[in-house]
Design a protein around this motif. Structure first.
Motif, PDB file in Angstrom:
ATOM      1  N   UNK A 119      31.622  42.862  33.236  1.00  0.00           N
ATOM      2  CA  UNK A 119      32.086  44.183  32.787  1.00  0.00           C
ATOM      3  C   UNK A 119      33.559  44.339  33.157  1.00  0.00           C
ATOM      4  N   UNK A 120      34.379  44.643  32.172  1.00  0.00           N
ATOM      5  CA  UNK A 120      35.782  44.980  32.402  1.00  0.00           C
ATOM      6  C   UNK A 120      35.902  46.494  32.282  1.00  0.00           C
ATOM      7  N   UNK A 121      36.178  47.132  33.395  1.00  0.00           N
ATOM      8  CA  UNK A 121      36.189  48.589  33.455  1.00  0.00           C
ATOM      9  C   UNK A 121      37.555  49.123  33.047  1.00  0.00           C
ATOM     10  N   UNK A 122      37.617  49.641  31.824  1.00  0.00           N
ATOM     11  CA  UNK A 122      38.843  50.221  31.264  1.00  0.00           C
ATOM     12  C   UNK A 122      40.026  49.253  31.332  1.00  0.00           C
ATOM     13  N   UNK A 205      31.362  43.556  37.800  1.00  0.00           N
ATOM     14  CA  UNK A 205      32.292  44.547  37.275  1.00  0.00           C
ATOM     15  C   UNK A 205      33.669  44.396  37.909  1.00  0.00           C
ATOM     16  N   UNK A 206      34.695  44.504  37.064  1.00  0.00           N
ATOM     17  CA  UNK A 206      36.082  44.320  37.484  1.00  0.00           C
ATOM     18  C   UNK A 206      36.898  45.512  37.002  1.00  0.00           C
ATOM     19  N   UNK A 207      37.690  46.092  37.896  1.00  0.00           N
ATOM     20  CA  UNK A 207      38.490  47.250  37.547  1.00  0.00           C
ATOM     21  C   UNK A 207      39.690  46.896  36.691  1.00  0.00           C
ATOM     22  N   UNK A 208      40.353  47.911  36.201  1.00  0.00           N
ATOM     23  CA  UNK A 208      41.509  47.699  35.334  1.00  0.00           C
ATOM     24  C   UNK A 208      42.672  47.127  36.139  1.00  0.00           C
ATOM     25  N   UNK A 209      43.603  46.517  35.394  1.00  0.00           N
ATOM     26  CA  UNK A 209      44.745  45.879  36.030  1.00  0.00           C
ATOM     27  C   UNK A 209      45.597  46.875  36.817  1.00  0.00           C
ATOM     28  N   UNK A 210      45.607  48.134  36.391  1.00  0.00           N
ATOM     29  CA  UNK A 210      46.492  49.115  37.021  1.00  0.00           C
ATOM     30  C   UNK A 210      45.803  49.926  38.111  1.00  0.00           C
ATOM     31  N   UNK A 211      44.613  50.427  37.808  1.00  0.00           N
ATOM     32  CA  UNK A 211      44.014  51.432  38.701  1.00  0.00           C
ATOM     33  C   UNK A 211      42.711  51.004  39.349  1.00  0.00           C
ATOM     34  N   UNK A 212      42.262  49.795  39.127  1.00  0.00           N
ATOM     35  CA  UNK A 212      41.033  49.342  39.764  1.00  0.00           C
ATOM     36  C   UNK A 212      39.796  49.971  39.150  1.00  0.00           C
ATOM     37  N   UNK A 213      38.744  50.073  39.930  1.00  0.00           N
ATOM     38  CA  UNK A 213      37.474  50.593  39.437  1.00  0.00           C
ATOM     39  C   UNK A 213      37.549  52.095  39.188  1.00  0.00           C
TER      40      UNK A 213
END
Length: 259
Positions: A119-122, A205-213
């Protein structure tokens, strides 16, 4: 004479224009090769150098050579560039039928699963998303799910994935719709992944490059997990993080065990 030899360039270009808005662009030899290997339906494929592409197939992908021979229609390169402005160096492109959402959801929700769902979160970067899909396909992951606004079937993502969208289930969902299974969310404050065994039905699950989860994903997580990292190094590239987590999962499986 192959079917492609008998197809007039004008007819092929006309077919392309009729399908372009509803199809997946496969940009370049390697994307077409992978899509064909994993069962994609490819109604039209164009090239500026048919003989060159078939020679490349003889060298690198003899398993799809006959399929390419049947599909490829040669058109003048300037006409091809009018259809695909950012033409791949192999001067080849094709249109494929996107897998149905219903089929992808069935694959993602089927239990027991032989391999995790990523899962790529946002996510925000199209190229990173494509690289993750390529990694996930290579490890045999069940699928890649994105949350947020990024379209995982955007042409730039497909280009980054080298046609391997057809080797795994790729869909966009809300956090509340994620497939079943224990959610292991990557976070710097989590427990060291090296002390865990990731199950086959894990949702990684992995958070976005900028803001994480996101808050929603963090609440959904069963376990926060961290990757080993030298002090004062702030983060890894998203695809690198996914690759490390999937390698850790795969290292616990017997060699040669396929998903």
């Amino acid at each position: 004479m192959s079917r492609a030899d008998a197809t007039a360039p004008d007819d092929a270009v006309r077919a392309w224009r009729g399908l372009a808005d509803t199809s997946v662009l496969l940009d370049g030899f390697h994307a077409i090769k992978h899509a064909l290997r994993f069962g994609a339906r490819v109604p039209v494929a164009l090239t500026g150098d048919r003989a060159g592409v078939l020679a490349l197939a003889d060298e690198l992908a003899p398993d799809v050579r006959d399929a390419l021979d049947s599909l490829l229609v040669e058109v003048p390169e300037e006409r091809l560039r009018a259809l695909v402005p950012r033409l791949h160096p192999t001067a080849t492109a094709a249109l494929a039928v996107r897998p149905s959402r219903a089929a992808n959801l069935e694959a993602l929700w089927r239990m027991p699963r032989p391999a995790p769902v990523v899962v790529l979160d946002d996510p925000r970067n199209l190229g990173n998303a494509g690289a993750v899909i390529r990694l996930a396909a290579g490890f045999g992951a069940t699928g890649v799910v994105t949350t947020g606004t990024l379209d995982p079937w955007h042409p730039t993502v497909v280009r980054g994935g080298a046609g391997l969208h057809f080797a795994t289930a790729v869909e966009r969902m809300e956090v509340a719709e994620l497939p079943p299974g224990p959610v292991f969310a990557l976070d710097a404050e989590g427990v060291d992944i090296r002390g865990l065994k990731l199950p086959d039905d894990a949702v990684l699950a992995f958070g976005s490059e900028r803001s994480g989860l996101s808050a929603g994903l963090r609440e959904r997580a069963d376990q926060l997990v961290s990757l080993p990292m030298r002090p004062q190094v702030s983060s890894y590239n998203l695809a690198t993080s996914v690759g490390m987590a999937l390698f850790h999962w795969s290292a616990g499986r017997p060699p040669g065990l396929e998903t």
